[in-house]
Design a protein around this motif. Structure first.
Motif, PDB file in Angstrom:
ATOM      1  N   VAL A   1       0.861  -1.199  -0.085  1.00  0.00           N
ATOM      2  CA  VAL A   1       0.164  -0.121  -0.044  1.00  0.00           C
ATOM      3  C   VAL A   1       0.873   1.029  -0.004  1.00  0.00           C
ATOM      4  O   VAL A   1       1.895   1.214   0.636  1.00  0.00           O
ATOM      5  N   VAL A   2       0.463   2.196  -0.666  1.00  0.00           N
ATOM      6  CA  VAL A   2       1.179   3.562  -0.674  1.00  0.00           C
ATOM      7  C   VAL A   2       0.466   4.520   0.456  1.00  0.00           C
ATOM      8  O   VAL A   2      -0.637   4.579   0.204  1.00  0.00           O
ATOM      9  N   TYR A   3       1.332   4.755   1.411  1.00  0.00           N
ATOM     10  CA  TYR A   3       0.820   5.911   2.349  1.00  0.00           C
ATOM     11  C   TYR A   3       0.827   7.229   2.035  1.00  0.00           C
ATOM     12  O   TYR A   3       2.169   7.575   1.905  1.00  0.00           O
ATOM     13  N   VAL A   4       0.119   7.838   1.599  1.00  0.00           N
ATOM     14  CA  VAL A   4       0.162   9.538   1.403  1.00  0.00           C
ATOM     15  C   VAL A   4      -0.424  10.329   2.684  1.00  0.00           C
ATOM     16  O   VAL A   4      -1.609  10.243   3.291  1.00  0.00           O
ATOM     17  N   TYR A   5       0.351  11.413   2.978  1.00  0.00           N
ATOM     18  CA  TYR A   5      -0.095  12.099   4.144  1.00  0.00           C
ATOM     19  C   TYR A   5      -0.299  13.439   3.437  1.00  0.00           C
ATOM     20  O   TYR A   5       0.817  14.201   3.316  1.00  0.00           O
ATOM     21  N   ILE A   6      -1.198  14.350   3.848  1.00  0.00           N
ATOM     22  CA  ILE A   6      -1.711  15.510   3.304  1.00  0.00           C
ATOM     23  C   ILE A   6      -1.729  16.359   4.263  1.00  0.00           C
ATOM     24  O   ILE A   6      -2.753  16.475   5.218  1.00  0.00           O
TER      25      ILE A   6
END
Length: 632
Positions: A552-557
């Motif tokens: 999974v790619v974990y993206v933090y905005i």
């Protein structure tokens, strides 16, 4: 002979068993109400520690008005460099969140692997970082930690003849120098200095330099009038007078302050004094501490109390609170005339502000109090009669109103109707309008500068606006340099990366720009900010999931409300892909995807479609389930 021998054996067995029981009893070491040196929270308190050969038992209470609580399964205690893992708890099983009962706390016994009985001090760490409930320097020797207070502070004498500073305009820097005695960086103490000067380019709380390793911090702010400012250490607020062209030095006994904020130690007589002031107005600052809970009509339970009230019921509630607090200030013989005048003025202005804000306060009360199903009251009022009590409020016709930290709130037409004519308020109103862009990190344009010259009559008010504008420019230049260093570090580090988003990119383009880079992979998108403790706590909880679902790619905005220096430091410890937006972009995204708070989570499948969306942490199992589905 056989009978006698049997009797001797029986007696020997009894003696052995008694010795065994005594030895077992001695093996347990119980410490009630252990003192501690620091904490990063106001919720979890350690009431008892039992050191046993089989386990270390820690009896805790977790205070929370409502909702659910749980202990992270990675919790541990650290003593003498050795880690002792969390075994579990009957009341708070691993991975289970328990609803807080009406009493407002959850009591639990937490079991850890056994520490040596000779242990004298340990740290309780719910998480390895500072996102969980951590308590540092828990003392098992029964000795209360005490800072070394300088002798000249201990010898300070009260001065009831002190005077308040003039309310004449006086543009200059107000300087605040704070020293935290007993400070250790590993305790993660937070320190905020809140100085409201109307046209501030700073997000609140006031952005300050980092606390030095010796516990010192010095900040300065542009000011034009003396006002009550606030130092916030963790969650403890310390009011003081911030005066233009003046310096206030504040010394804080951090171990004592930390104990004073707990349920366990708050009533102990030896934790009452923890702050000392130096400067021209030290006497007033010192006396102000004894009435600091009396200068605001809203107390700890106020939002619970006003849930479901009508405007008239609310007005009566606020008025009764005001009268009760005013009587308490007037009857306090320990303060001098100057402090009493200041406290009366601030309380009266807060009372007026509370009346003017009746709609907002009544409407927000159920959400703040955590109550559901509260019927919405009819907000219609007869304006002249509703605000009639303000006609008797002397401070509204006195220059003492200028000590009020939110004086700029009184620039609206309705509020101006009840306050004596003061040209200063007209100029503040113009400055407020022109400085709105500061909150979006935008300096004044040339047109706005020209408008300030034409529309603000008072030279000092105008110069205050311009001084803050220059401060903002300096902040932005510094932030750009910091961001460049963070991006450089990301390029050299495989643990985290940064996606650059053009500040002018529309909300509709942002998520597709991110997801297009990872077609064929499932994404977990986490909207967060550095100041959001629930966001950070959830990140710690999700950590084991990230170790399991490595595809999974974990993206933090995050957005620009997260100070770039803090953001830059934190993302280095959060593996994944990081995005930083402007606040306008973040607001537009929230509107586009219809969410109103953080943390908010999106699960995106391999085709780039959002398959799940949730505001507030949904739990590890739910996220695991949704991600597993998105990966198919």
């Amino acid at each position: 002979m056989n009978t006698k021998h049997s009797l001797q054996k029986a007696l020997s067995l009894v003696a052995f068993l008694m010795l065994l029981v005594a030895t077992t009893a001695q093996a347990k070491r119980v410490v009630e109400r252990p003192y501690f040196l620091g904490s990063n929270n106001h919720k979890l308190e350690i009431e008892r520690v039992t050191l046993d050969k089989k386990a270390t038992l820690i009896d805790v209470k977790i205070y929370q008005a409502s909702g659910d609580v749980g202990i992270d399964s990675h919790a541990s205690i650290m003593a003498n460099g050795v880690k002792y893992d969390y075994i579990g708890s009957k009341q708070l099983p691993k991975g289970v969140f328990v609803k807080v009962p009406e009493c407002g706390y959850v009591a639990a016994t937490l079991r850890f692997k056994p520490m040596p009985e000779t242990t004298t001090e340990f740290d309780f760490r719910e998480t390895a970082d500072n996102s969980g409930w951590n308590v540092y320097g828990v003392r098992l020797d029964g000795k209360r930690p005490q800072a070394d207070i300088p002798q000249h502070l201990l010898q300070q004498a009260p001065d009831k003849n002190s005077k308040l500073p003039s309310t004449d305009l006086n543009l200059g820097k107000t300087v605040v120098a704070v020293r935290l005695l007993g400070y250790k960086p590993e305790y993660k103490t937070t320190l905020d200095i809140i100085v409201d000067n109307w046209f501030s380019p700073y997000r609140m709380p006031y952005e300050h330099d980092s606390i030095s390793v010796d516990g010192t911090c010095q900040v300065s702010a542009n000011a034009i009038l003396p006002t009550v400012a606030t130092i916030r250490v963790n969650r403890t607020e310390i009011p003081f007078l911030a005066v233009p062209n003046d310096t206030t030095t504040v010394t804080i006994d951090l171990p004592t302050l930390t104990l004073a904020t707990t349920h366990l130690f708050a009533t102990d007589s030896d934790v009452k004094k923890y702050v000392w002031f130096e400067g021209k107005h030290a006497a007033v600052d010192t006396e102000l501490q004894s009435v600091k809970t009396k200068i605001d009509v809203f107390g700890v339970t106020s939002f619970d109390d006003i849930c479901g009230m009508t405007p008239l019921q609310y007005r009566d509630y606020v008025q009764q609170s005001y009268e009760r607090l005013l009587a308490a200030i007037n009857s306090n013989a320990a303060i001098g005339t100057a402090t009493r005048t200041l406290a009366q003025s601030i309380l009266s202005m807060n009372y007026a502000s509370a009346l003017f804000g009746f709609k907002n306060n009544i409407s927000m009360a159920p959400m703040i109090a955590g109550k559901r199903g509260v019927p919405r009251a009819d907000m219609s009022i007869d304006t002249p009669s509703y605000f009639k009590p303000l006609e008797k409020l002397a401070v509204l016709h006195s220059k003492n109103q200028r000590y009020y930290y939110y004086l700029s709130d009184f620039t609206s037409a309705l509020r101006r109707k009840y306050i004596s004519a003061d040209p200063l308020l007209d100029d503040i109103a113009v400055g407020k309008r022109l400085s709105r862009s500061f909150n979006r990190k935008r300096p004044l344009t040339e047109q706005q500068m020209a408008a300030a010259h034409d529309s603000i009559a008072n030279d000092m008010v105008r110069e205050l606006l311009f001084a803050n504008n220059e401060d903002l420019k300096s902040q932005l230049a510094s932030a750009d340099n910091i961001l460049a260093e963070v991006k450089k570090s990301a390029n050299q580090n495989s643990a985290f990366s940064i996606i650059d988003i053009d500040p002018k990119m529309s909300a509709e383009q942002i998520l597709p720009t991110i997801t297009d880079k990872y077609k064929g992979k499932a994404l977990l998108i986490d909207f967060w900010n550095t100041w959001c403790m629930p966001c950070r706590a959830a990140m710690a909880t999700i950590r084991p999931l990230k170790e399991q679902l490595t595809d999974v790619v974990y993206v933090y905005i995050a957005d620009a409300s997260s100070p770039v220096d803090k953001w830059g430091k934190m993302i280095k410890t959060i593996s994944g892909v990081h995005v930083r937006l402007t606040e306008e972009q973040a607001d537009a995204l929230a509107k586009l995807y219809k969410f109103s708070g953080i943390p908010t989570y999106f699960v995106v499948n391999k085709e780039g479609k959002i398959t799940y969306q949730k505001t507030s942490f949904p739990g590890v199992e739910k996220l695991k389930e949704e991600l597993a589905s998105a990966m198919r």
